[in-house]
Motif scaffolding. Structure first.
Motif, PDB file in Angstrom:
ATOM      1  N   THR A  14      30.540   4.288  -0.342  1.00  0.00           N
ATOM      2  CA  THR A  14      29.116   4.730  -0.072  1.00  0.00           C
ATOM      3  C   THR A  14      27.749   4.308  -1.132  1.00  0.00           C
ATOM      4  O   THR A  14      28.484   4.739  -2.166  1.00  0.00           O
ATOM      5  CB  THR A  14      28.880   5.839   0.813  1.00  0.00           C
ATOM      6  N   ILE A  21      25.688   8.936   7.060  1.00  0.00           N
ATOM      7  CA  ILE A  21      26.710   9.674   6.995  1.00  0.00           C
ATOM      8  C   ILE A  21      27.329  10.545   8.176  1.00  0.00           C
ATOM      9  O   ILE A  21      28.413  10.660   8.470  1.00  0.00           O
ATOM     10  CB  ILE A  21      27.037  10.652   5.559  1.00  0.00           C
ATOM     11  N   VAL A  40      35.239   9.898   1.099  1.00  0.00           N
ATOM     12  CA  VAL A  40      34.071   9.548   0.880  1.00  0.00           C
ATOM     13  C   VAL A  40      33.802   9.299  -0.677  1.00  0.00           C
ATOM     14  O   VAL A  40      33.866  10.385  -1.348  1.00  0.00           O
ATOM     15  CB  VAL A  40      32.801  10.348   1.546  1.00  0.00           C
ATOM     16  N   THR A  49      23.038  11.939  -0.172  1.00  0.00           N
ATOM     17  CA  THR A  49      24.343  11.727   0.192  1.00  0.00           C
ATOM     18  C   THR A  49      25.403  12.895  -0.411  1.00  0.00           C
ATOM     19  O   THR A  49      26.075  13.402   0.865  1.00  0.00           O
ATOM     20  CB  THR A  49      25.158  10.551  -0.271  1.00  0.00           C
ATOM     21  N   ILE A  53      27.257  15.532   2.911  1.00  0.00           N
ATOM     22  CA  ILE A  53      28.662  15.749   2.757  1.00  0.00           C
ATOM     23  C   ILE A  53      29.035  17.452   2.556  1.00  0.00           C
ATOM     24  O   ILE A  53      29.671  17.814   3.241  1.00  0.00           O
ATOM     25  CB  ILE A  53      29.497  14.860   1.601  1.00  0.00           C
TER      26      ILE A  53
END
Length: 105
Positions: A14, A21, A40, A49, A53
């Motif tokens: 990504t 996500i 990921v 990001t 996560i």
């Protein structure tokens, strides 16, 4: 039920896709197979990001950050973290997502 010995690994390279996500995670969680690991690989994102996560907080997720080296480098880095027999690359491209499966023998 979450397994410590996943049967499937999903690798998602990504870059600046924080807004997608959670959608990807919801899709994975809704599958009938619960014994998976989601790797990921963040290819140098400068958006949120990493925070997205971390907020998910599930032991099936492995988050890897690397400097931007491109999708192939990110995919290869994720592949090094494999546990199971079956590997899946989940590729997010604008409005669609594609899964590619390989047997990891």
């Amino acid at each position: 039920m979450q397994s410590l010995n996943p049967q499937v690994s999903i690798v998602t390279p990504t870059y600046n896709r924080a807004h997608q996500i959670l959608r990807a995670w919801q899709s994975l969680k809704n599958q009938s197979l619960e014994s998976f690991q989601w790797i990921v690989v963040d290819d140098g994102s400068d958006d949120s990001t990493a925070n997205v996560i971390r907020d998910i907080d599930d032991p099936r997720i492995t988050y890897i950050y690397q400097q931007n080296m491109g999708v192939n480098a990110a995919r290869n880095r994720g592949k090094k973290k494999l546990a199971p027999l079956l590997l899946c690359f989940w590729i997010a491209m604008k409005s669609c997502m594609m899964m590619i499966l390989w047997l990891n023998w």
